[in-house]
Design an enzyme around this catalytic site. Structure first.
Site, mmCIF file in Angstrom:
data_model
loop_
_atom_site.group_PDB
_atom_site.id
_atom_site.type_symbol
_atom_site.label_atom_id
_atom_site.label_comp_id
_atom_site.label_asym_id
_atom_site.label_seq_id
_atom_site.Cartn_x
_atom_site.Cartn_y
_atom_site.Cartn_z
ATOM 1 N N SER A 1 0.665 -1.313 0.137
ATOM 2 C CA SER A 1 0.292 -0.340 -0.544
ATOM 3 C C SER A 1 0.539 1.738 0.193
ATOM 4 O O SER A 1 2.114 1.281 0.505
ATOM 5 C CB SER A 1 -1.082 -0.108 1.085
ATOM 6 O OG SER A 1 -1.811 0.664 1.683
ATOM 7 N N TYR B 1 -1.500 -1.121 10.642
ATOM 8 C CA TYR B 1 -2.084 -0.932 8.413
ATOM 9 C C TYR B 1 -0.930 -0.500 8.130
ATOM 10 O O TYR B 1 -0.318 -1.170 7.920
ATOM 11 C CB TYR B 1 -3.114 -0.187 7.953
ATOM 12 C CG TYR B 1 -3.460 -0.357 6.593
ATOM 13 C CD1 TYR B 1 -4.109 -1.656 6.270
ATOM 14 C CD2 TYR B 1 -3.219 0.467 5.593
ATOM 15 C CE1 TYR B 1 -4.225 -2.090 5.037
ATOM 16 C CE2 TYR B 1 -3.868 0.168 4.666
ATOM 17 C CZ TYR B 1 -3.698 -0.915 4.147
ATOM 18 O OH TYR B 1 -3.771 -1.127 3.250
ATOM 19 N N TYR C 1 26.657 12.449 -13.650
ATOM 20 C CA TYR C 1 25.814 11.151 -14.394
ATOM 21 C C TYR C 1 24.076 10.753 -13.531
ATOM 22 O O TYR C 1 23.428 10.830 -13.379
ATOM 23 C CB TYR C 1 25.838 9.891 -14.793
ATOM 24 C CG TYR C 1 25.581 8.915 -15.497
ATOM 25 C CD1 TYR C 1 24.574 9.417 -16.429
ATOM 26 C CD2 TYR C 1 24.637 7.549 -14.278
ATOM 27 C CE1 TYR C 1 24.495 7.631 -17.105
ATOM 28 C CE2 TYR C 1 23.961 7.026 -15.292
ATOM 29 C CZ TYR C 1 24.192 7.164 -16.621
ATOM 30 O OH TYR C 1 22.532 6.109 -17.033
#
Length: 518
Positions: free
Chosen positions: A138, A151, A406
């Site tokens: 999630s 959660y 880079y």
């Protein structure tokens, strides 16, 4: 089932995303082992799925039931190829003071321990050819919210286990990946709204795309990651959130809409047409393979390249880029997909030797040119499914010394994608980053021949123990540009063989003599 039919185990199969997963994998030719705690809902689902598939009732908070259920699945089907850990208990939305230890432990048991034990047991039945494990985590496991304590913590735990299992099992050819959905229009989310625990109209305004995801959009991401097309993807998570994580300012990310958007409930099934695709740096290597793959898909591809392509130009010249896109617009009338692939690598000089001209050349080629190309392509994009894909790098996540310019250019490009994703979603344009790891190209061969890189040392650092192929990147680009990725916006997909997941001491892979010689 026949010997050729693959088997997928899907937990939480009777829920909203679970049902979409079952339907999608069946369309892909899989036999489905549907696992759910709700026996009645599971029975109704199996009546819809039909013959050849089987339901298994299991409480994922029970290790005993998990062991027995996976054993029954293996006995029934004779094989297991894919596991999708989709089952979860949702957030209670309770404050810290109101959250009981029992409730906290229940979330951990179902959402974190259950997927780990399912993976452990299923891995016993994945043969020499390996398999794929996809954990449905999630966005709550990546971005904190109040009243999501158990959660969110459990989903963060799943993401961590995804990376560690990917590194441990790579030598067994078992890939472990995760999908991190944002808000999805499922019965669980509808129930939260019904009980006044979430205001979906406000949630839509916070999402740059202005809507919630459909379950089939999450299922499409899972199916891609589980497929052979994602053979070089492991140990990473793909965020599928409509751009939620990219928006970072006061106010709304999208204007209020009076009714739930049509796209929230129904996929656009309008007749597909060949797309107009522009690929920069498409004359060789990864860019050439991307261009070839889109052409094979039936799209009209225009390659912009300094040395070889449909239009030869220096992408560092703003005037040349503007003129090129003006000609494309005049000839084709539109641009549907832009792939900013052109880049130059640095020359491994110590920082003391890197001057402003050297640094700006790399930044302008890899970052400024991509910005200008995006700006000009937008003038030819109508929205409604238009996509910009920026080719990032593992160097934006784990920079290398002395490759300062880079890494900086690729980090800047990834952030550019996120900013544009938040801005352009309202116009119907998605922007994503595709980040390759070490890919076997003429360029990497030149670096190896010049003694700039030690290919065997690099292979040992990659959990999958090998370089990727240009086709691995092309497959990912095809997916990200497709309707299957319609809710992926602002995300970065790492195609790196697990490079960014490995942070242990020592080697990530033990190579055989044949692999050393490859």
């Amino acid at each position: 089932m026949t010997e050729q039919e693959k088997v997928v185990v899907i937990t939480g199969a009777a829920g909203g995303i679970g049902r979409a997963l079952c339907e999608g994998f069946i369309a892909d030719g899989y036999c489905v082992a549907a696992v759910d705690r709700d026996g009645e809902a599971l029975h109704a689902l199996m009546m819809q799925l039909g013959a050849g598939h089987q339901g298994f009732t299991c409480d994922l908070s029970s290790e005993t039931q998990i062991v027995k259920s996976v054993g029954r699945i293996a006995s029934h089907f004779g094989r297991i190829d894919v596991l999708v850990n989709n089952a979860a208990v949702g957030p209670t939305m309770e404050s810290t003071e109101q959250t009981s230890v029992a409730g906290f432990e229940q979330a951990l048991a179902v959402n974190a321990v259950g997927p780990m034990l399912m993976a452990r047991e299923v891995s016993r039945y994945m043969g020499d050819t390996g398999g794929a494990i996809v954990n449905v985590a999630s966005l709550a496991g990546l971005i904190a919210n109040p009243r999501r304590n158990a959660y969110a913590a459990s989903k963060a735990a799943v993401l961590s286990m995804t990376r560690s299992l990917a590194c441990e099992w790579a030598h067994r050819r078992i890939r472990v990946v995760a999908v991190a959905p944002g808000y999805v229009m499922t019965p669980m989310v509808a129930d939260l709204e019904r009980h006044g625990k979430v205001d979906l109209s406000r949630a839509r305004q916070r999402i740059p795309m202005g809507r919630l995801a459909r379950p089939d959009e999450i299922a499409a991401a899972v199916r891609f990651l589980a497929s052979p097309r994602a053979a070089y993807i492991t140990g990473t998570e793909l965020v599928v959130d409509g751009g939620w994580a990219c928006f970072n300012q006061p106010g709304d990310a999208h204007p209020s809409v009076p009714l739930p958007p049509v796209a929230e409930n129904r996929r656009d099934v309008s007749e597909a047409r060949p797309r107009v695709v522009v690929v920069t740096g498409g004359g060789r290597g990864i860019g050439a393979e991307i261009a070839r793959s889109f052409r094979d898909h039936g799209d009209q591809v225009i390659v912009l390249d300094r040395e070889a392509g449909d239009m030869s130009l220096d992408l560092r010249s703003e005037q040349a880029v503007c003129e090129a896109f003006e000609r494309i617009g005049e000839r084709f009338g539109r641009i549907d997909v832009l792939i900013n692939n052109a880049a130059v690598a640095d020359t491994f000089m110590p920082a003391q030797e890197q001057g402003s001209d050297y640094l700006m050349n790399i930044l302008n080629t890899n970052l400024t040119a991509a910005f200008v190309c995006s700006r000009e392509a937008l003038k030819c994009m109508s929205g409604n499914g238009s996509v910009i894909i920026n080719l990032g790098s593992i160097n934006s996540f784990r920079p290398f010394a002395p490759r300062h310019a880079y890494g900086a250019s690729k980090a800047g490009l990834e952030m550019l994608s996120r900013c544009q994703a938040a801005e352009l979603a309202e116009q119907g344009v998605r922007v994503v980053t595709l980040a390759p790891g070490y890919i076997h190209t003429a360029g990497t061969a030149e670096l190896e021949a010049a003694g700039r890189i030690d290919a065997n040392l690099i292979r040992r650092r990659i959990p999958l123990g090998r370089f990727g192929q240009p086709q691995d990147i092309a497959e990912a680009a095809l997916f990200l540009a497709s309707g299957e990725a319609s809710y992926i916006n602002g995300s970065t997909l790492y195609v790196d063989g697990g490079w960014t997941a490995f942070s242990n001491a020592g080697d990530a892979a033990i190579l055989s003599h044949e692999e050393h010689s490859a």
